[in-house]
Enzyme design. Structure first.
Site, PDB file in Angstrom:
ATOM      1  N   GLU A  94      49.071  13.644 -23.558  1.00 48.67           N
ATOM      2  CA  GLU A  94      48.334  14.478 -22.600  1.00 48.67           C
ATOM      3  C   GLU A  94      47.316  13.665 -21.805  1.00 48.67           C
ATOM      4  O   GLU A  94      46.227  14.127 -21.481  1.00 48.67           O
ATOM      5  CB  GLU A  94      47.661  15.658 -23.313  1.00 48.67           C
ATOM      6  CG  GLU A  94      48.657  16.556 -24.036  1.00 48.67           C
ATOM      7  CD  GLU A  94      48.000  17.669 -24.845  1.00 48.67           C
ATOM      8  OE1 GLU A  94      46.808  17.940 -24.634  1.00 48.67           O
ATOM      9  OE2 GLU A  94      48.684  18.251 -25.702  1.00 48.67           O
ATOM     10  N   GLU A 124      54.703  19.692 -28.798  1.00 49.35           N
ATOM     11  CA  GLU A 124      53.884  20.757 -29.364  1.00 49.35           C
ATOM     12  C   GLU A 124      53.817  21.891 -28.349  1.00 49.35           C
ATOM     13  O   GLU A 124      53.744  21.664 -27.150  1.00 49.35           O
ATOM     14  CB  GLU A 124      52.475  20.271 -29.716  1.00 49.35           C
ATOM     15  CG  GLU A 124      51.704  19.654 -28.566  1.00 49.35           C
ATOM     16  CD  GLU A 124      50.312  19.188 -28.970  1.00 49.35           C
ATOM     17  OE1 GLU A 124      49.395  20.024 -28.940  1.00 49.35           O
ATOM     18  OE2 GLU A 124      50.159  18.002 -29.313  1.00 49.35           O
TER      19      GLU A 124
END
Length: 555
Positions: free
Chosen positions: A372, A485
């Protein structure tokens, strides 16, 4: 006498017949052997021909890509010292030092020009597609990193006018980083409003200090031109990893092979160090998750991660594949950004022992480093490192090299941007962070339905998040994909219906090979649960998972 002659004749006939049969059988066997040898030879020839054809196809594809990239710009001689660079995608021309080489491989995002001493990145940004309330907000938000006075030294900050154009100028520097050869640690950023809704950003990097704002020589030559070419993005290719051990190569094929089916994973806070709670969840949903997510961070003043070896051992003995994640942590107010410290060698011992623990575990590992990175909540994001995505790439490659030196041939490298960039500015686009084909085995996807706990949030169905994201990824990345995720909050909508909808849609994304449910929660500033992502939040939710996961049990 006749009887004797007849017997002799019959005997001779039998011998001849037997001999003929034997010869025929021998000839048949020889023919079969020859045919088998020919078939094997033909098979080898076909393999060679297929490989040659594949090489030729890749070469032709690379040549076609290069043609498309070259079509996006021109670079012409202007004088003895400068060339004229024209960007046909973003519509402008500038004069640049003659020694600079052009990179337009992500031309829809930026143009890059570089020589030994200097690098220039140029972004044409539509403000209407960003957060904030205009160009001033864009400039201020983009330059917030300068408030980190420990790592960044502000040298010039001013609004100037050049040839009738207003320009926002910020010049700064930082300490050279020991693990980056020829570190370009002197910076200048120049933003030029083109109209009320558009701005052009120049980011200059240099290995030597700037003299008298000499970067403005380039900026002054800026002229708008007609946009005549569509954006081109170079595809991210699969590179055969020939350094894996046999078990890891087999694991990669089993999970990420072209014919492999979707597999499920989960993050549970205690696993893999303690499987008690996870096994309770698995009992309730009647499903065993083959992949588990485990987070680790950099630990200051520690030569080794205290639990990594045990975690990998436990997971391996349980027959689970670990998605091992390594992140830097938010620094305290008086300390440097950890990314800079890593690239200064401070964590060399820690990283070498970390890589050694992974290598010595003997179990295949999905290794996710600095995920991220295009989110401003991550300190390795360029939002924190001077709008310089090259810092993240250097960080990633440096740790990759440490793993290689430590013989970690059981690592499958997962590169994982967030599904949306925050801030959604071009200098923070995920493609700017891509470290290179040779450093990435699998591309990760991450997008959450965060619910509506906070003002401005919107409830998002799974397919509304992943349809467009998947289409974007398969058009850019040729590598296998996984959802590293994801989850849904229960605040603001029907979570059970969301999960049902997710299961209806996820199998249509045939290049997504693993999906990992994040079982946990986010907390607000007062310690209240803001986003409950739990898999067992209600009995109804457990039944939804149990019913839908049943179709994956035989995989």
């Amino acid at each position: 006498m006749k009887s004797t002659l007849l017997k002799v004749f019959c005997a001779i006939a039998v011998i001849a017949l037997v001999t003929a049969v034997i010869i025929t059988e021998d000839n048949y066997a020889e023919r079969l052997a020859a045919e088998d040898a020919n078939a094997k030879t033909n098979e080898k020839i076909k393999v060679v021909q297929d490989e040659q054809s594949s090489v030729m196809q890749k070469r032709l594809a690379a040549e076609e890509e290069k043609k498309r990239e070259l079509a996006t710009y021109t670079l012409r001689i202007d004088s003895l010292k400068t060339n004229e660079f024209t960007n046909k995608v973003d519509g402008y021309r500038i004069l640049v030092p003659k020694s600079m080489e052009v990179d337009m491989s992500i031309s829809g995002v930026r143009a890059s020009l570089e020589n030994k001493e200097q690098r220039i990145e140029i972004y044409r940004q539509k403000i209407e597609k960003t957060t904030g309330s205009g160009i001033i907000s864009y400039v201020r938000y983009s330059n917030r990193f300068i408030e980190n006075k420990i790592d960044h030294k502000r040298e010039i900050e001013d609004t100037i006018h050049v040839d009738g154009r207003e320009m926002y100028v910020l010049q700064w520097s930082r300490k050279p980083l020991e693990r980056i050869p020829n570190d370009k640690c002197y910076y200048a950023s120049v933003e030029i409003p083109l109209n009320k809704e558009e701005v052009i950003t120049f980011l200059f990097k240099s290995s030597v200090p700037f003299e008298n704002m000499d970067y403005l020589k380039v900026v002054r030559t800026f002229e708008e031109r007609e946009k005549t070419e569509a954006p081109f993005t170079k595809k991210k290719k699969i590179i055969d990893n020939r350094t894996w051990d046999q078990r890891t190569a087999e694991t990669f094929e089993a999970y990420f092979g072209e014919d492999s089916k979707l597999q499920w994973g989960i993050f549970e806070t205690k696993a893999p160090l303690d499987f008690t709670d996870l096994k309770e969840i698995e009992s309730r949903v009647d499903f065993r998750f083959p992949v588990i997510l485990y987070y680790t961070g950099f630990i200051e003043d520690a030569g080794q991660h205290p639990r990594l070896a045990a975690a990998l051992k436990n997971a391996g003995e349980e027959g689970r594949l670990v998605e091992l994640t390594l992140q830097t942590l938010e620094p305290e107010n008086s300390k440097r950004n950890m990314v800079y410290e890593v690239l200064d060698g401070k964590y060399d011992t820690y990283l070498k022992n970390y890589a050694k623990d992974v290598a010595e575990s003997d179990y295949p590992v999905l290794f996710r480093l600095g995920n991220e990175m295009n989110g401003d909540w991550c300190v390795y994001s360029s939002y924190h490192t001077a709008k310089d995505t090259e810092i993240y790439k250097a960080f990633y490659r440096y740790i990759y090299q440490i793993f290689q030196k430590e013989g970690a041939d059981n690592v499958i490298w997962v590169w994982n941007p967030n599904g949306k960039s925050f801030p959604d500015f071009k200098w923070n686009d995920e493609l700017c962070y891509y470290p290179g084909d040779e450093y990435v085995d699998v591309v990760g996807m991450t997008s959450y339905n965060t619910g509506t706990y906070y003002e401005g949030e919107t409830w998002l169905e799974f397919d509304h998040m992943y349809d467009a994201l998947y289409e974007k990824y398969i058009n850019v990345y040729e590598k296998p994909l996984m959802i590293t995720e994801f989850s849904s909050s229960s605040v603001g909508g029907d979570k059970e219906a969301w999960v049902d909808n997710m299961f209806r849609h996820i199998t249509k994304y045939d290049r997504i090979k693993i999906a990992i449910w994040w079982d946990g929660c986010d907390w607000d500033a007062k310690g209240n649960i803001a986003r409950p992502y739990f898999i067992d939040e209600t009995e109804e939710l457990i039944e939804v998972f149990k019913r839908n996961l049943a179709q994956f049990k035989a995989r």
